[in-house]
Motif scaffolding. Structure first.
Motif, PDB file in Angstrom:
ATOM      1  N   ILE A  82      62.626  40.960  46.943  1.00  0.00           N
ATOM      2  CA  ILE A  82      61.321  40.330  46.700  1.00  0.00           C
ATOM      3  C   ILE A  82      60.312  40.906  47.648  1.00  0.00           C
ATOM      4  O   ILE A  82      59.425  41.209  47.276  1.00  0.00           O
ATOM      5  N   MET A  83      60.721  41.247  48.829  1.00  0.00           N
ATOM      6  CA  MET A  83      59.891  41.674  49.970  1.00  0.00           C
ATOM      7  C   MET A  83      59.468  43.265  49.455  1.00  0.00           C
ATOM      8  O   MET A  83      58.217  43.698  49.662  1.00  0.00           O
ATOM      9  N   ARG A  84      60.557  43.832  48.863  1.00  0.00           N
ATOM     10  CA  ARG A  84      60.274  45.203  48.468  1.00  0.00           C
ATOM     11  C   ARG A  84      59.155  45.334  47.340  1.00  0.00           C
ATOM     12  O   ARG A  84      58.104  46.114  47.170  1.00  0.00           O
ATOM     13  N   GLY A  85      59.315  44.293  46.323  1.00  0.00           N
ATOM     14  CA  GLY A  85      58.363  44.142  45.279  1.00  0.00           C
ATOM     15  C   GLY A  85      57.047  43.879  45.878  1.00  0.00           C
ATOM     16  O   GLY A  85      56.021  44.304  45.220  1.00  0.00           O
ATOM     17  N   ILE A  86      57.072  42.898  46.607  1.00  0.00           N
ATOM     18  CA  ILE A  86      55.591  42.595  47.320  1.00  0.00           C
ATOM     19  C   ILE A  86      54.999  43.909  47.949  1.00  0.00           C
ATOM     20  O   ILE A  86      53.847  44.270  47.801  1.00  0.00           O
ATOM     21  N   SER A  87      55.940  44.574  48.783  1.00  0.00           N
ATOM     22  CA  SER A  87      55.211  45.757  49.424  1.00  0.00           C
ATOM     23  C   SER A  87      54.871  46.885  48.327  1.00  0.00           C
ATOM     24  O   SER A  87      53.913  47.297  48.476  1.00  0.00           O
ATOM     25  N   ASP A  88      55.576  46.900  47.241  1.00  0.00           N
ATOM     26  CA  ASP A  88      55.229  47.957  46.174  1.00  0.00           C
ATOM     27  C   ASP A  88      53.925  47.448  45.496  1.00  0.00           C
ATOM     28  O   ASP A  88      53.048  48.086  45.511  1.00  0.00           O
ATOM     29  N   ALA A  89      53.605  46.067  45.286  1.00  0.00           N
ATOM     30  CA  ALA A  89      52.247  45.597  44.838  1.00  0.00           C
ATOM     31  C   ALA A  89      51.373  46.022  45.676  1.00  0.00           C
ATOM     32  O   ALA A  89      50.087  46.332  45.299  1.00  0.00           O
ATOM     33  N   ASP A  90      51.341  45.505  47.075  1.00  0.00           N
ATOM     34  CA  ASP A  90      50.501  45.747  48.182  1.00  0.00           C
ATOM     35  C   ASP A  90      50.108  47.080  48.180  1.00  0.00           C
ATOM     36  O   ASP A  90      48.869  47.421  48.664  1.00  0.00           O
ATOM     37  N   SER A  91      50.977  48.155  47.953  1.00  0.00           N
ATOM     38  CA  SER A  91      50.697  49.559  47.937  1.00  0.00           C
ATOM     39  C   SER A  91      50.263  50.272  46.729  1.00  0.00           C
ATOM     40  O   SER A  91      49.984  51.278  46.568  1.00  0.00           O
TER      41      SER A  91
END
Length: 119
Positions: A82-91
């Motif tokens: 989930i944290m990787r997904g949030i990071s991808d979305a933020d980037s």
């Protein structure tokens, strides 16, 4: 070295119906934990032992802790994903939902067409 135990140090003793059985055990520290499980859980654990599903109450509790460890490991992996997904979305590393749905629609239509052709 003894031929009886292959040179392993005998560290365990179990008494079963009076005969004494000696067997090698790994040397490890024994940790005792006391916990109030309540009547319902205590009764359930005793039923599992009485039915022969487990050899002792300790076996039941160890299995329970192993299951909790496994669940916690899987939850930690899910949290990391989930944290990787949030990071991808933020980037900005995302695709629009309409692009994804269009691609899936085309994929499954092609699969359905292929199934019809082979039938």
């Amino acid at each position: 070295m003894s031929a009886l135990n292959g040179g392993a140090r005998l560290t365990g003793l179990i008494i079963v119906d009076k005969p004494i059985i000696l067997f090698p055990l790994p040397l490890m520290e024994i940790c005792m934990i006391s916990a109030d499980l309540g009547k319902q859980l205590e009764s359930y654990i005793q039923q599992l032992v009485d039915k022969g599903r487990y050899g002792s109450k300790s076996e039941v509790l160890r299995e329970g802790v192993r299951l909790v460890q496994d669940r916690e490991t899987r939850l930690a992996a899910l949290d990391a994903s989930i944290m990787r997904g949030i990071s991808d979305a933020d980037s900005g590393r995302t695709k629009s939902a309409s692009d994804v749905f269009d691609r899936l629609d085309a994929k499954y239509r092609a699969m359905a067409d292929k199934a019809e052709d082979s039938a």
